[in-house]
Write an enzyme that holds these catalytic residues in place. Structure first.
Site, PDB file in Angstrom:
ATOM      1  N   PHE A 156       0.823  -1.221   0.000  1.00  0.00           N
ATOM      2  CA  PHE A 156       0.000   0.000   0.000  1.00  0.00           C
ATOM      3  C   PHE A 156       0.859   1.274   0.000  1.00  0.00           C
ATOM      4  CE2 PHE A 156      -3.447  -2.352   2.733  1.00  0.00           C
ATOM      5  CZ  PHE A 156      -3.913  -3.007   1.604  1.00  0.00           C
ATOM      6  N   GLU A 363      -2.543   6.769   7.228  1.00  0.00           N
ATOM      7  CA  GLU A 363      -1.783   7.557   8.217  1.00  0.00           C
ATOM      8  C   GLU A 363      -2.383   7.376   9.619  1.00  0.00           C
ATOM      9  OE1 GLU A 363      -0.199  11.335   7.079  1.00  0.00           O
ATOM     10  OE2 GLU A 363      -0.136  10.770   4.953  1.00  0.00           O
ATOM     11  N   GLY A 364      -2.843   6.159   9.889  1.00  0.00           N
ATOM     12  CA  GLY A 364      -3.451   5.817  11.179  1.00  0.00           C
ATOM     13  C   GLY A 364      -4.954   5.895  11.084  1.00  0.00           C
TER      14      GLY A 364
HETATM   15  C1  LIG Z   1      -4.615   3.965  -0.494  1.00  0.00           C
HETATM   16  C2  LIG Z   1      -3.645   3.701   0.624  1.00  0.00           C
HETATM   17  C3  LIG Z   1      -2.435   4.378   0.644  1.00  0.00           C
HETATM   18  C4  LIG Z   1      -1.506   4.105   1.662  1.00  0.00           C
HETATM   19  N1  LIG Z   1      -0.268   4.723   1.628  1.00  0.00           N
HETATM   20  C5  LIG Z   1       0.697   4.320   2.499  1.00  0.00           C
HETATM   21  C6  LIG Z   1       2.038   4.813   2.385  1.00  0.00           C
HETATM   22  O1  LIG Z   1       2.352   5.656   1.528  1.00  0.00           O
HETATM   23  N2  LIG Z   1       2.974   4.320   3.224  1.00  0.00           N
HETATM   24  C7  LIG Z   1       2.688   3.400   4.185  1.00  0.00           C
HETATM   25  O2  LIG Z   1       3.601   2.988   4.902  1.00  0.00           O
HETATM   26  N3  LIG Z   1       1.413   2.927   4.335  1.00  0.00           N
HETATM   27  C8  LIG Z   1       0.428   3.359   3.516  1.00  0.00           C
HETATM   28  N4  LIG Z   1      -0.862   2.860   3.634  1.00  0.00           N
HETATM   29  C9  LIG Z   1      -1.163   1.926   4.709  1.00  0.00           C
HETATM   30  C10 LIG Z   1      -2.115   2.479   5.758  1.00  0.00           C
HETATM   31  O3  LIG Z   1      -1.454   3.392   6.597  1.00  0.00           O
HETATM   32  C11 LIG Z   1      -2.723   1.285   6.519  1.00  0.00           C
HETATM   33  O4  LIG Z   1      -3.604   0.639   5.609  1.00  0.00           O
HETATM   34  C12 LIG Z   1      -3.444   1.702   7.777  1.00  0.00           C
HETATM   35  O5  LIG Z   1      -2.546   2.158   8.751  1.00  0.00           O
HETATM   36  C13 LIG Z   1      -4.286   0.550   8.383  1.00  0.00           C
HETATM   37  O6  LIG Z   1      -3.575  -0.644   8.406  1.00  0.00           O
HETATM   38  P1  LIG Z   1      -4.262  -1.977   7.837  1.00  0.00           P
HETATM   39  O7  LIG Z   1      -4.746  -1.671   6.468  1.00  0.00           O
HETATM   40  O8  LIG Z   1      -3.306  -3.093   7.972  1.00  0.00           O
HETATM   41  O9  LIG Z   1      -5.514  -2.222   8.743  1.00  0.00           O
HETATM   42  P2  LIG Z   1      -5.510  -3.039  10.124  1.00  0.00           P
HETATM   43  O10 LIG Z   1      -4.426  -2.535  11.011  1.00  0.00           O
HETATM   44  O11 LIG Z   1      -5.557  -4.494   9.836  1.00  0.00           O
HETATM   45  O12 LIG Z   1      -6.895  -2.582  10.754  1.00  0.00           O
HETATM   46  C14 LIG Z   1      -8.140  -3.236  10.467  1.00  0.00           C
HETATM   47  C15 LIG Z   1      -9.177  -2.608  11.391  1.00  0.00           C
HETATM   48  O13 LIG Z   1      -8.853  -2.928  12.752  1.00  0.00           O
HETATM   49  C16 LIG Z   1      -8.760  -1.738  13.515  1.00  0.00           C
HETATM   50  N5  LIG Z   1      -7.758  -1.884  14.566  1.00  0.00           N
HETATM   51  C17 LIG Z   1      -6.493  -2.359  14.442  1.00  0.00           C
HETATM   52  N6  LIG Z   1      -5.864  -2.303  15.626  1.00  0.00           N
HETATM   53  C18 LIG Z   1      -6.740  -1.756  16.513  1.00  0.00           C
HETATM   54  C19 LIG Z   1      -6.687  -1.406  17.886  1.00  0.00           C
HETATM   55  N7  LIG Z   1      -5.584  -1.604  18.616  1.00  0.00           N
HETATM   56  N8  LIG Z   1      -7.786  -0.861  18.461  1.00  0.00           N
HETATM   57  C20 LIG Z   1      -8.916  -0.655  17.743  1.00  0.00           C
HETATM   58  N9  LIG Z   1      -9.025  -0.955  16.441  1.00  0.00           N
HETATM   59  C21 LIG Z   1      -7.952  -1.486  15.820  1.00  0.00           C
HETATM   60  C22 LIG Z   1      -8.395  -0.667  12.496  1.00  0.00           C
HETATM   61  O14 LIG Z   1      -8.695   0.628  12.991  1.00  0.00           O
HETATM   62  C23 LIG Z   1      -9.236  -1.100  11.308  1.00  0.00           C
HETATM   63  O15 LIG Z   1     -10.544  -0.651  11.484  1.00  0.00           O
HETATM   64  C24 LIG Z   1      -1.811   3.169   2.669  1.00  0.00           C
HETATM   65  C25 LIG Z   1      -3.052   2.514   2.654  1.00  0.00           C
HETATM   66  C26 LIG Z   1      -3.962   2.755   1.643  1.00  0.00           C
HETATM   67  C27 LIG Z   1      -5.268   2.018   1.640  1.00  0.00           C
END
Ligand SMILES: Cc1cc2nc3c(=O)[nH]c(=O)nc-3n(C[C@H](O)[C@H](O)[C@H](O)COP(=O)(O)OP(=O)(O)OC[C@H]3O[C@@H](n4cnc5c(N)ncnc54)[C@H](O)[C@@H]3O)c2cc1C
Length: 380
Positions: A156, A363-364
């Site tokens: 991503f 970004e979180g």
């Molecule tokens: C279009 C796009 C661009 C991006 N660009 C970048 C980039 O340039 N660089 C980079 O490094 N990353 C990037 N990302 C990654 C992005 O930061 C992550 O997707 C995001 O931080 C969420 O991580 P995840 O997708 O693994 O979701 P998960 O962490 O698997 O979360 C799934 C769900 O569980 C919830 N959850 C997880 N842990 C907890 C907790 N402790 N308490 C409560 N709820 C929780 C989340 O809030 C979410 O609702 C990008 C993502 C997208 C979709």
């Protein structure tokens, strides 16, 4: 509290608005169709200096502080989100590492080309098992002579396809937990660096998102960014500032949605009157205007704190969270005010309705922002 921008920032903001109206808006539909920001537009943005917004003047940039960056982000957010992402990400989390933590030699090597837009930056933290749990990295950098060998896969990653330089976080000492994570500047052309295809997304058409694989990439000693073991801490600092500026972009998009909703409500006649005369519509407009005002105050407050050298972790998290959720509500109401037209492809409100969903995720996520705010609040 009044948001008073310094005169040069006000002038730049106006210039950016003009550039977006004249150069970006006419290309919006074709960017939506092709999922590409045209090279000709990128070149015009280079000529305008947009790639150097936050890079210090001594390295060829404009040297905006966080408040200045937020002012420009509001303009970027008002139009095509693919273009906004290209500029906003590059001049935000992707160059901030070199600007804030780079050695003099690294700054001299990369920043002038990054300011000119000849090297696009990309911030590579996320991995398949390390999303919200961002410290749970599997990418490793192992010492090899005076350099390092990098292995792992990032997913991503915004701007990865056009990127010339990655700020990539890797584990250098697993026994030290988050203090065993380091940041590296990884040049795209190095053997073993592969970028995957552009992901097909719900919105953000024109913004490229891809995986990046590092396979036995030999990094020179001077690829280390900042101190060994400081990579995670520096990533969090970068993300804190990124959150304030992303909040500003959300405000920009919401302000455009509000304008579109007001225009439509004034023009659309039902039951013999413009729909703007009906209380149901007026109250939706009032709520968007009020929440947008609150979000802007939060965003610029967090930005000003960061510019004063304060940590502002809680305030930046609040600004990002509130602005992202405010934007979601604004997009929903703008579509509602447009009725059936709001559901049609080709309408800006429909496009923004899809685009805006990402603000609550990257970004979180909103949940992670709430965790940060709760932790800081309970600490007292
Ligand atoms: C279009 C796009 C661009 C991006 N660009 C970048 C980039 O340039 N660089 C980079 O490094 N990353 C990037 N990302 C990654 C992005 O930061 C992550 O997707 C995001 O931080 C969420 O991580 P995840 O997708 O693994 O979701 P998960 O962490 O698997 O979360 C799934 C769900 O569980 C919830 N959850 C997880 N842990 C907890 C907790 N402790 N308490 C409560 N709820 C929780 C989340 O809030 C979410 O609702 C990008 C993502 C997208 C979709």
């Amino acid at each position: 509290m009044e948001i008073v921008l310094p005169e040069p920032v006000q002038m730049l903001k106006q210039e950016v608005r003009r550039f977006i109206q004249q150069e970006v808006e006419p290309l919006n539909n074709s960017i939506e169709e092709t999922d590409e920001v045209p090279e000709a537009l990128i070149n015009k943005a280079k000529d305008m200096g947009l790639f150097g917004l936050t890079i210090p003047e001594e390295y060829g940039g404009i040297g905006l502080n966080t408040v200045g960056k937020c002012a420009v982000e509001e303009e970027l957010g008002r139009s095509n989100y693919g273009f906004a992402t290209l500029i906003g990400n590059h001049t935000g989390i992707s160059t901030m590492g070199v600007v804030a933590f780079g050695s003099e030699a690294q700054k001299e090597k990369y920043l002038p080309a990054m300011a000119a837009g000849d090297i696009i930056g990309s911030f590579a933290l996320t991995e398949a098992q390390a999303g919200s749990d961002a410290a749970n990295l599997r990418t490793t950098a192992v010492r090899d002579g005076d350099g390092w060998i990098l292995n792992g896969e990032k997913i991503f990653i915004t701007n990865a396809r056009g990127a010339g330089l990655f700020n990539a976080m890797a584990v250098t000492d697993k026994s030290k937990g988050v203090k065993g994570i380091s940041a590296f500047l990884v040049e795209r052309g190095l053997p073993g660096v592969t970028v995957g295809p552009n992901e097909s997304k719900m919105g953000m058409r024109g913004a490229h998102t891809a995986s990046v694989t590092f396979q036995d990439v030999r990094l020179p000693a001077d690829a280390l960014l900042g101190q060994e073991g400081q990579g995670y801490v520096s990533a969090l600092k970068i993300l804190t500032k990124g959150r304030a500026t992303l909040g500003a972009r959300a405000c920009g998009m919401a302000s455009r949605l509000l304008d579109l909703a007001c225009d439509y409500a004034r023009e659309r006649v039902q039951f013999g009157q413009p729909i703007a005369s009906y209380q149901g519509i007026r109250w939706m407009i009032a709520d968007v205007a009020m929440e947008l005002h609150a979000a802007r105050l939060m965003v610029f407050n967090a930005a000003a704190m960061l510019d004063r050298g304060e940590k502002a972790i809680k305030e930046a998290a609040m600004a990002k969270l509130f602005a992202s959720e405010m934007l979601g509500r604004a997009a929903d109401k703008a579509v509602q005010i447009h009725g059936g037209m709001g559901y049609m492809r080709g309408m800006m409100v429909e496009q923004f309705y899809r685009d805006c969903r990402i603000f609550r995720i990257y970004e979180g996520t909103s949940e992670i922002q709430r965790n940060i705010i709760a932790a800081r609040t309970l600490e007292g």
